[in-house]
Design an enzyme around this catalytic site. Structure first.
Site, mmCIF file in Angstrom:
data_model
loop_
_atom_site.group_PDB
_atom_site.id
_atom_site.type_symbol
_atom_site.label_atom_id
_atom_site.label_comp_id
_atom_site.label_asym_id
_atom_site.label_seq_id
_atom_site.Cartn_x
_atom_site.Cartn_y
_atom_site.Cartn_z
ATOM 1 N N GLU A 187 -6.453 -5.353 -20.281
ATOM 2 C CA GLU A 187 -5.336 -5.834 -19.467
ATOM 3 C C GLU A 187 -5.197 -7.344 -19.538
ATOM 4 O O GLU A 187 -4.169 -7.896 -19.165
ATOM 5 C CB GLU A 187 -5.560 -5.454 -17.996
ATOM 6 C CG GLU A 187 -5.762 -3.974 -17.775
ATOM 7 C CD GLU A 187 -5.973 -3.635 -16.310
ATOM 8 O OE1 GLU A 187 -5.016 -3.189 -15.681
ATOM 9 O OE2 GLU A 187 -7.100 -3.815 -15.815
ATOM 10 N N ARG A 208 4.345 -8.968 -12.300
ATOM 11 C CA ARG A 208 4.873 -7.602 -12.433
ATOM 12 C C ARG A 208 5.626 -7.147 -11.199
ATOM 13 O O ARG A 208 6.357 -6.166 -11.234
ATOM 14 C CB ARG A 208 3.744 -6.623 -12.771
ATOM 15 C CG ARG A 208 2.729 -6.424 -11.672
ATOM 16 C CD ARG A 208 1.494 -5.716 -12.205
ATOM 17 N NE ARG A 208 1.428 -4.316 -11.809
ATOM 18 C CZ ARG A 208 0.367 -3.538 -12.006
ATOM 19 N NH1 ARG A 208 -0.697 -4.009 -12.616
ATOM 20 N NH2 ARG A 208 0.366 -2.290 -11.613
ATOM 21 N N ARG A 242 -11.818 4.885 -13.505
ATOM 22 C CA ARG A 242 -11.802 3.424 -13.509
ATOM 23 C C ARG A 242 -12.480 2.937 -12.235
ATOM 24 O O ARG A 242 -12.175 3.437 -11.146
ATOM 25 C CB ARG A 242 -10.353 2.915 -13.547
ATOM 26 C CG ARG A 242 -10.298 1.405 -13.428
ATOM 27 C CD ARG A 242 -8.907 0.892 -13.595
ATOM 28 N NE ARG A 242 -8.122 1.070 -12.378
ATOM 29 C CZ ARG A 242 -6.837 0.740 -12.287
ATOM 30 N NH1 ARG A 242 -6.198 0.285 -13.359
ATOM 31 N NH2 ARG A 242 -6.185 0.901 -11.164
ATOM 32 N N ASN A 301 0.727 -2.501 -17.780
ATOM 33 C CA ASN A 301 1.354 -3.148 -16.613
ATOM 34 C C ASN A 301 0.816 -4.561 -16.450
ATOM 35 O O ASN A 301 1.568 -5.525 -16.333
ATOM 36 C CB ASN A 301 1.058 -2.379 -15.323
ATOM 37 C CG ASN A 301 1.437 -0.924 -15.415
ATOM 38 O OD1 ASN A 301 2.240 -0.555 -16.250
ATOM 39 N ND2 ASN A 301 0.851 -0.093 -14.573
ATOM 40 N N ASP A 302 -0.515 -4.664 -16.436
ATOM 41 C CA ASP A 302 -1.106 -5.989 -16.289
ATOM 42 C C ASP A 302 -1.029 -6.777 -17.591
ATOM 43 O O ASP A 302 -0.761 -7.976 -17.576
ATOM 44 C CB ASP A 302 -2.563 -5.871 -15.810
ATOM 45 C CG ASP A 302 -2.629 -5.754 -14.292
ATOM 46 O OD1 ASP A 302 -1.925 -6.524 -13.614
ATOM 47 O OD2 ASP A 302 -3.347 -4.879 -13.788
ATOM 48 N N ARG A 342 -7.559 6.212 -10.792
ATOM 49 C CA ARG A 342 -7.614 4.934 -10.075
ATOM 50 C C ARG A 342 -8.427 5.136 -8.803
ATOM 51 O O ARG A 342 -7.903 5.607 -7.796
ATOM 52 C CB ARG A 342 -6.207 4.467 -9.713
ATOM 53 C CG ARG A 342 -5.341 4.044 -10.889
ATOM 54 C CD ARG A 342 -3.958 3.655 -10.370
ATOM 55 N NE ARG A 342 -3.183 2.876 -11.305
ATOM 56 C CZ ARG A 342 -2.099 3.328 -11.956
ATOM 57 N NH1 ARG A 342 -1.708 4.580 -11.774
ATOM 58 N NH2 ARG A 342 -1.437 2.535 -12.762
ATOM 59 N N CYS A 376 -2.563 3.515 -20.829
ATOM 60 C CA CYS A 376 -2.397 4.166 -19.523
ATOM 61 C C CYS A 376 -1.468 3.393 -18.583
ATOM 62 O O CYS A 376 -1.338 3.745 -17.423
ATOM 63 C CB CYS A 376 -3.740 4.384 -18.839
ATOM 64 S SG CYS A 376 -4.559 2.848 -18.401
ATOM 65 N N HIS A 410 0.815 -1.222 0.000
ATOM 66 C CA HIS A 410 0.000 0.000 0.000
ATOM 67 C C HIS A 410 0.837 1.255 0.000
ATOM 68 O O HIS A 410 0.552 2.211 -0.698
ATOM 69 C CB HIS A 410 -0.879 0.063 1.260
ATOM 70 C CG HIS A 410 -1.774 -1.095 1.383
ATOM 71 N ND1 HIS A 410 -2.459 -1.390 2.524
ATOM 72 C CD2 HIS A 410 -2.092 -2.041 0.493
ATOM 73 C CE1 HIS A 410 -3.165 -2.467 2.327
ATOM 74 N NE2 HIS A 410 -2.949 -2.885 1.112
HETATM 75 C C1 PEP Z 1 -2.145 -1.379 -15.779
HETATM 76 O O1 PEP Z 1 -2.327 -2.527 -15.410
HETATM 77 O O2 PEP Z 1 -1.389 -1.073 -16.727
HETATM 78 C C2 PEP Z 1 -2.851 -0.273 -15.128
HETATM 79 C C3 PEP Z 1 -2.793 0.960 -15.610
HETATM 80 O O3 PEP Z 1 -3.512 -0.544 -13.982
HETATM 81 P P1 PEP Z 1 -2.786 -0.745 -12.559
HETATM 82 O O4 PEP Z 1 -1.341 -0.390 -12.740
HETATM 83 O O5 PEP Z 1 -3.525 0.133 -11.635
HETATM 84 O O6 PEP Z 1 -3.008 -2.207 -12.344
HETATM 85 MG MG MG Z 2 -3.955 -2.977 -14.050
#
Ligand code: PEP
Ligand code: MG
Length: 738
Positions: free
Chosen positions: A592, A626, A497, A615-616, A461, A663, A354
């Site tokens: 994602e 990740r 989101r 990212n995901d 977010r 994003c 967190h």
């Molecule tokens: C992602 O997964 O790229 C994303 C923007 O969401 P988060 O990083 O919040 O999982």
């Molecule tokens: Mg994500």
């Protein structure tokens, strides 16, 4: 009088009357505990433990016998901070024989660390010929003696310690994993370690017990208030309760504090000691959930000490300080941030906790997993945090400090240059407009909209504010937050989101079952669809916040078109009820989960926009967690396969007339941004700090010239692990700052 109390009383007498030599203390302990040997090892500069006094070992070994931290049983106790109670010490794998001590006669050994303010100053040991395990009372007494001894070894403040030759002056370097890149230079402040109590021994146990009872009651009241404030429905969530139970069930830790008081300690000293033991025990627990609770325990000990103390105000934080913490809750981080810290180093922290999520949102340079920093650092010592290079330097050499100061100045200058970019439109050198937006998680980040000149918020977010708060807010509170976001954005678009909780983002109240693979588990939209009440409330809050203005909402972790349709239906059902209706309600999805790519035609018929969460997506495409540092550099968003994936996605979306943006963190890196632009993805959303460099790089990019270059690189390097190098080479040759 019992032997332990007599020992403590005599120690107090010795310590109160000037400077009793350490030898006298060893004699006293050996006599009272009926041991044949008592030895004190003191930590000297260079991490050496020197035999400083002994009763029972050969006197000529004093000053001669030295063990490195980690060497021998004494070194092991110093390194781990844990006592060792060994009936047959010489057959312990760590045993290091030192012939000059003559210790071969002694079979059993009990050694405890001498610690003060979380820092090891030495080791205290007793030995006997007979093989025996020392009983719990003996361990207890020796630990109390070690605590008193710590006061003697480090009377007060670093100045005196420096005179004694105990203060560390050499630079120390710590590695870790980068949570948020950036540098910070400043004095360190330490979180969660409470200053040792000024008074250790008390004359009147009854009075101390009464003080403890009053303080415990005050603490309990405070905690109840905190919990009821966080949980308006009064239903104490599982984890908070579990944390309570855990602390309460710890063989009645208040009872142990009481026992320590009866042994002669003041209430503060007793809490301090029992809290330390509890922390040490928790630290050995591997279970991540229980380890998360460490922060709660530290908090609890702190609260009890504060309750005992009356109300000493929080000390001032020096300008630009770097916070060192073993663990840190999100609310505490916000608190420290408000007090002006400029960097953060966490011992246990992973890039996913967190505090990490918040540090990222705050743009606070942060390093995680830096083991041993708290032990090594004294508050106020100078330090450099280089979170670009995953490095923390404590007590840096002057040259190192100057080099970082120069770098900081250079960055300030760059920042000033970036500030000028704010009003320039985001276009490539040959005139293609690129929409650069911000990823935002906390209302306090909204100021970045003006500061960067961003075109809007490409990803809000919603779960971040909840994580910071420690619970899901009710409809009215949520609506207030979203309303502030829309107010700040004005005419600029905002893509909200819906809650993306679970996996690495857990609320204290969430009843999440144990999972082998939380990133692929019951998280995010999956939870929302199985327990739709939360999503319904959030939808209502978003619609209320819009108050007739346009509203864009997207869902995270959508894996099938059916999931998207189900989520959209929930949102639309709420939209039927809320008035005024938004001027325009746009509903889109995050992309994602790779499975969606094989339902693109159907998806594109249903969504009004798509935002790619690289990212995901990257972690699922490559089956690479990740958050695993060893994999961090292994798979690249600029791998030929990923570039092809994004290329096809962009062409399909364009053909269907569906706006597409990116994003994930990749959108905020210049090289990736120019590649995405060349694929026709011209809407990018990123952290505020990333926007100016991306804008600057794009402004230098001749997109028309780069497109065929990228195509050629993709052909020639189709089998490479990544296209990064050839793209970077071309960019540098063409004067693009990447
Ligand atoms: C992602 O997964 O790229 C994303 C923007 O969401 P988060 O990083 O919040 O999982
Ligand atoms: Mg994500």
């Amino acid at each position: 009088m019992s032997a332990p109390r007599r020992l403590l009383a005599r120690m107090r007498h010795l310590m109160a009357h000037g400077t009793a030599p350490l030898a006298e203390l060893t004699q006293l302990v050996a006599a009272e505990l009926v041991t044949e040997v008592c030895s004190i090892y003191v930590l000297r500069p260079g991490d050496l433990l020197e035999l400083a006094a002994t009763e029972g070992l050969r006197p000529e070994a004093v000053g001669r016998t030295k063990l490195r931290v980690g060497e021998g049983i004494i070194g092991l106790v110093a390194a781990t901070g844990q006592p060792l109670n060994l009936p047959d010490a010489q057959n312990h794998p760590a045993f290091a024989y030192r012939p000059e001590t003559g210790e071969e006669k002694y079979a059993s050994l009990l050694a405890v660390p001498v610690r003060r303010a979380g820092r090891t100053l030495g080791v205290l040991g007793v030995q006997n010929r007979q093989p025996r395990r020392y009983d719990a009372d003996e361990v207890d007494v020796l630990e109390t003696v070690a605590m008193l001894l710590a006061e003697k070894l480090a009377p007060a403040g670093s100045a005196e310690r420096a005179e004694e030759g105990l203060a560390a002056t050499v630079a120390r370097r710590f590695g870790g994993s980068v949570i948020v890149p950036g540098i910070a230079i400043g004095p360190v402040v330490r979180h969660g370690l409470h200053a040792p109590p000024a008074r250790l021994l008390a004359d009147d146990p009854a009075q101390e017990l009464a003080r403890l009872a009053t303080a415990a009651e005050a603490m309990q009241r405070g905690l109840d208030e905190l919990i009821s404030a966080r949980l308006p429905d009064g239903e104490a969530p599982r984890e908070v309760l579990a944390a309570y139970r855990l602390v309460a069930a710890d063989a009645g830790w208040i009872r142990r504090v009481e026992d320590a008081i009866r042994g002669g300690l003041t209430a503060e000293a007793a809490v301090h000691r029992v809290g330390g033991e509890l922390r040490d025990r928790m630290r050995r627990v591997a279970d991540p959930y229980l380890r998360e609770r460490l922060a709660d325990i530290e908090d609890m000990v702190g609260r009890l000490l504060r309750a005992l103390d009356g109300s000493t105000p929080q000390p001032e934080v020096p300008e630009g300080a770097i916070l060192l913490a073993r663990r840190l809750g999100p609310a505490e981080l916000l608190d420290w941030h408000a007090r002006g810290i400029a960097g953060l180093v966490i011992e246990d922290g992973s890039a996913a906790g967190h505090a990490a999520v918040l540090a990222r949102a705050l743009g606070l340079p942060a390093l995680g997993g830096a083991r041993g920093v708290l032990e090594a650092a004294e508050s106020g010592e100078p330090a450099v945090l280089d979170a670009d290079e995953a490095l923390f330097v404590l007590r840096p050499e002057q040259e190192v400090l100057s080099a970082y100061e120069r770098e900081r100045e250079a960055r300030c200058a760059r920042q000033a240059r970036f500030a000028e970019l704010r009003h320039r439109p985001a276009t490539t050198a040959d005139g293609t407009a690129i929409t650069l937006m911000l990823n935002v998680g906390l209302p306090l980040e909204l100021a970045h909209l003006e500061a960067t000149g961003a075109a809007g918020i490409g990803l809000f977010r919603t779960e971040i504010a909840m994580l910071a708060r420690g619970a899901v807010a009710d409809v009215a509170e949520q609506a207030a937050v979203y309303g502030r976001v829309l107010d700040a954005a004005g005419a600029r678009p905002v893509l909200f989101r819906t809650l993306d909780l679970g996996g690495d983002k857990l609320l204290p109240g969430s009843a999440v079952p144990e999972e082998e693979n939380p990133a692929m588990g019951w998280r995010s939209l999956r939870v929302a669809l199985d327990r739709p009440a939360v999503l319904r409330k959030q939808a209502r809050a978003l619609l209320l916040a819009a108050d007739g203005r346009p509203l864009s909402v997207m869902f995270p972790m959508v894996a099938t078109v059916a999931e998207f349709a189900a989520a959209r239906a929930i949102l639309l059902a709420e939209a039927e009820r809320v008035r005024p209706a938004p001027q325009r309600l746009r509903i889109g999805t995050m992309l994602e989960v790779p499975a969606l790519l094989w339902q693109l035609d159907e998806l594109l018929k249903q969504v009004e926009f798509i935002s790619v969460g690289t990212n995901d997506l990257l972690q699922f495409v490559f089956a690479a967690d990740r958050g695993t540092p060893a994999l961090a550099a292994r798979y690249d968003v600029l791998a030929p396969g990923m570039v092809t994936l994004l290329d096809r996605l962009a062409r399909h979306a364009e053909a269907a007339g569906v706006p597409l943006s990116i994003c994930g963190e990749a959108a905020g890196r210049p090289l990736e941004a120019m590649t995405f632009a060349a694929l026709g993805i011209t809407s990018l959303s990123m952290a505020a700090g990333a926007l100016p460099p991306v804008k600057e790089a794009l402004a230098a990019l001749d997109l028309a010239a780069f497109r065929p270059v990228l195509a050629a690189i993709r052909r020639s390097d189709a089998a490479a692990a990544s296209l990064r190098e050839p793209i970077a080479t071309w960019a540098r040759e063409h004067g693009i700052p990447v």
